[in-house]
Design an enzyme around this catalytic site. Structure first.
Site, PDB file in Angstrom:
ATOM      1  N   ASP A   1      14.993  -2.248 -10.306  1.00  0.00           N
ATOM      2  CA  ASP A   1      15.247  -1.125 -11.207  1.00  0.00           C
ATOM      3  C   ASP A   1      16.499  -0.341 -10.816  1.00  0.00           C
ATOM      4  OD1 ASP A   1      14.021  -0.172  -8.881  1.00  0.00           O
ATOM      5  OD2 ASP A   1      12.213   0.506  -9.892  1.00  0.00           O
TER       6      ASP A   1
ATOM      7  N   ASN B   1       1.513   7.177  -8.473  1.00  0.00           N
ATOM      8  CA  ASN B   1       0.723   7.093  -9.701  1.00  0.00           C
ATOM      9  C   ASN B   1       0.385   5.649 -10.062  1.00  0.00           C
ATOM     10  OD1 ASN B   1       3.151   6.077 -10.537  1.00  0.00           O
ATOM     11  ND2 ASN B   1       3.559   7.616 -12.097  1.00  0.00           N
TER      12      ASN B   1
ATOM     13  N   HIS C   1       2.606   3.132 -10.194  1.00  0.00           N
ATOM     14  CA  HIS C   1       3.675   2.349 -10.831  1.00  0.00           C
ATOM     15  C   HIS C   1       4.213   1.281  -9.884  1.00  0.00           C
ATOM     16  CE1 HIS C   1       7.086   5.379  -9.553  1.00  0.00           C
ATOM     17  NE2 HIS C   1       7.000   4.411  -8.663  1.00  0.00           N
TER      18      HIS C   1
ATOM     19  N   GLU D   1       5.513   2.628 -15.654  1.00  0.00           N
ATOM     20  CA  GLU D   1       4.690   3.819 -15.481  1.00  0.00           C
ATOM     21  C   GLU D   1       3.315   3.643 -16.126  1.00  0.00           C
ATOM     22  OE1 GLU D   1       5.668   5.862 -13.399  1.00  0.00           O
ATOM     23  OE2 GLU D   1       7.569   6.843 -13.792  1.00  0.00           O
TER      24      GLU D   1
HETATM   25  C1  F6R Z   1      11.774   1.259  -6.115  1.00  0.00           C
HETATM   26  C2  F6R Z   1      10.657   1.202  -7.045  1.00  0.00           C
HETATM   27  C3  F6R Z   1       9.492   2.134  -6.944  1.00  0.00           C
HETATM   28  C4  F6R Z   1       9.025   2.388  -5.513  1.00  0.00           C
HETATM   29  C5  F6R Z   1       7.806   3.301  -5.496  1.00  0.00           C
HETATM   30  C6  F6R Z   1       7.380   3.653  -4.084  1.00  0.00           C
HETATM   31  O1  F6R Z   1      12.749   0.295  -6.439  1.00  0.00           O
HETATM   32  O2  F6R Z   1      10.709   0.424  -7.936  1.00  0.00           O
HETATM   33  O3  F6R Z   1       8.430   1.579  -7.695  1.00  0.00           O
HETATM   34  O4  F6R Z   1       8.713   1.184  -4.901  1.00  0.00           O
HETATM   35  O5  F6R Z   1       8.079   4.480  -6.201  1.00  0.00           O
HETATM   36  O6  F6R Z   1       8.398   4.408  -3.481  1.00  0.00           O
HETATM   37  P1  F6R Z   1       8.386   4.765  -1.931  1.00  0.00           P
HETATM   38  O7  F6R Z   1       8.479   3.478  -1.197  1.00  0.00           O
HETATM   39  O8  F6R Z   1       9.578   5.647  -1.730  1.00  0.00           O
HETATM   40  O9  F6R Z   1       7.075   5.461  -1.686  1.00  0.00           O
END
Ligand code: F6R
Length: 241
Positions: free
Chosen positions: A67, A136, A138, A143
Site C-alpha cells: 500500500d 481494527n 485491517h 478496512e
Molecule cells: C502497512 C500496512 C498496515 C500495517 C498495520 C499494522 O503497510 O499495510 O496494514 O501493517 O496497520 O501496523 P503496525 O505494524 O505499525 O502496527
C-alpha cells in the site's frame, strides 16, 4: 495456520526474518509482498544484517508493496516508498527497479489500480506476502466492512487508522485520508502469508481475527481460509489466545 510464539519484539523479529530468509534462500527469485509499519521494522533490520553478511541475497527478488498513501510524493518522509527505501531497500542488494509501490501521486486513481493489478499478474502473483495487523483488523488498508473480493483500490481510511497513524505526523491534519491498497483478493492468492504482530495492544484483535468468525468486519479473519499462513507474534500479542 502455523503459530510461532516469540518472547518479545526482538525474538519475533528474528523468527520472522528466519521465515522470510528461508523463502528467499529456497526461491531466490521470489516475488515478495512487503509491508510497512512498526511490526516488520525489526525483521527488516535482521534481513539487512543477514544480507550484509552474505547469508542471503535479494538480487533476484521482486518486491511489490501492499500500500501507499494517496497524495504523498515518494520523497515525503511519511510515504511508504520513503519508509521502504530507508528501512530496507537502500541497505540490501535488491535492484531499485525490482521494487514496486503504488504511485501515491497518480492522477488517474482507476488507472493506477489497474496498473498495479497488471504488475502483480505480470510477475505471476506473490510467493510470500508479509502482513502486519491493524488495531481494527485491517490488512494492507483493507478496512473493516469492505469486500473480500476487492482488487487493488483507493480507500478512505477509517478514523481508527488515521488515529493509529497520527504518531508519525506533526499533526492530525497532515495524516492522509486516502490510500491505495492491494485488495484482499491478491493477498489471498499469495502462495504463502507471513503475519507479524507484537504488543499487548494487538492481543484482542489477534483473538478476534484468528479465533473468531470470518467476517468483513475483521478483514484479517479471511486469512483463516488461506492454506499457508504463518503467524509470528510475541507473548503480549498472544496473551489472549
Ligand atoms: C502497512 C500496512 C498496515 C500495517 C498495520 C499494522 O503497510 O499495510 O496494514 O501493517 O496497520 O501496523 P503496525 O505494524 O505499525 O502496527
Amino acid at each position: 495456520m502455523k503459530i510461532i510464539r516469540a518472547k518479545d519484539y526482538d525474538d519475533m523479529s528474528r523468527k520472522a526474518a528466519n521465515v522470510l530468509a528461508a523463502q528467499v534462500l529456497l526461491k531466490p527469485d521470489s516475488v515478495l509482498g512487503l509491508a510497512t509499519g512498526s511490526s516488520p521494522l525489526g525483521m527488516y533490520q535482521q534481513l539487512i544484517e543477514r544480507c550484509k553478511k552474505g547469508d542471503i541475497s535479494f538480487a533476484k527478488v521482486v518486491s511489490i508493496n501492499l500500500d501507499e498513501y494517496a497524495g504523498l510524493a515518494p520523497e515525503h518522509p511519511q510515504s511508504y516508498r520513503y519508509f521502504m527505501d530507508h528501512n530496507l531497500f537502500n541497505h540490501i542488494d535488491i535492484p531499485p527497479a525490482s521494487t514496486h509501490l503504488p504511485n501515491g501521486l497518480a492522477e488517474d486513481a482507476t488507472g493506477e489500480c489497474e496498473r498495479y493489478e497488471a504488475l502483480i499478474a505480470s510477475h505471476g502473483g506473490i510467493d510470500m506476502q508479509l502482513l502486519g495487523l491493524g488495531n481494527n483488523g485491517h490488512i494492507g488498508f483493507n478496512e473493516p466492512g469492505g469486500s473480500f473480493e476487492k482488487a487493488t483500490h483507493k480507500v478512505q481510511l477509517t478514523e481508527s487508522t488515521i488515529d493509529a497513524n497520527k504518531r508519525f505526523f506533526d499533526s492530525l491534519d497532515e495524516v492522509p485520508r486516502y490510500a491505495y491498497t492491494m485488495g484482499i483478493r491478491a493477498i489471498m492468492q499469495a502462495r504463502r502469508v507471513l503475519l507479524v504482530v507484537a504488543g499487548s495492544q494487538k492481543a484482542q484483535i489477534v483473538r478476534e481475527a484468528f479465533f473468531g468468525p470470518v467476517t468483513p468486519e475483521v478483514p484479517a479473519s479471511i486469512l483463516q481460509l488461506h492454506g499457508d499462513v504463518t503467524l509470528v507474534g510475541d507473548e503480549e500479542a498472544f496473551s489472549l489466545i
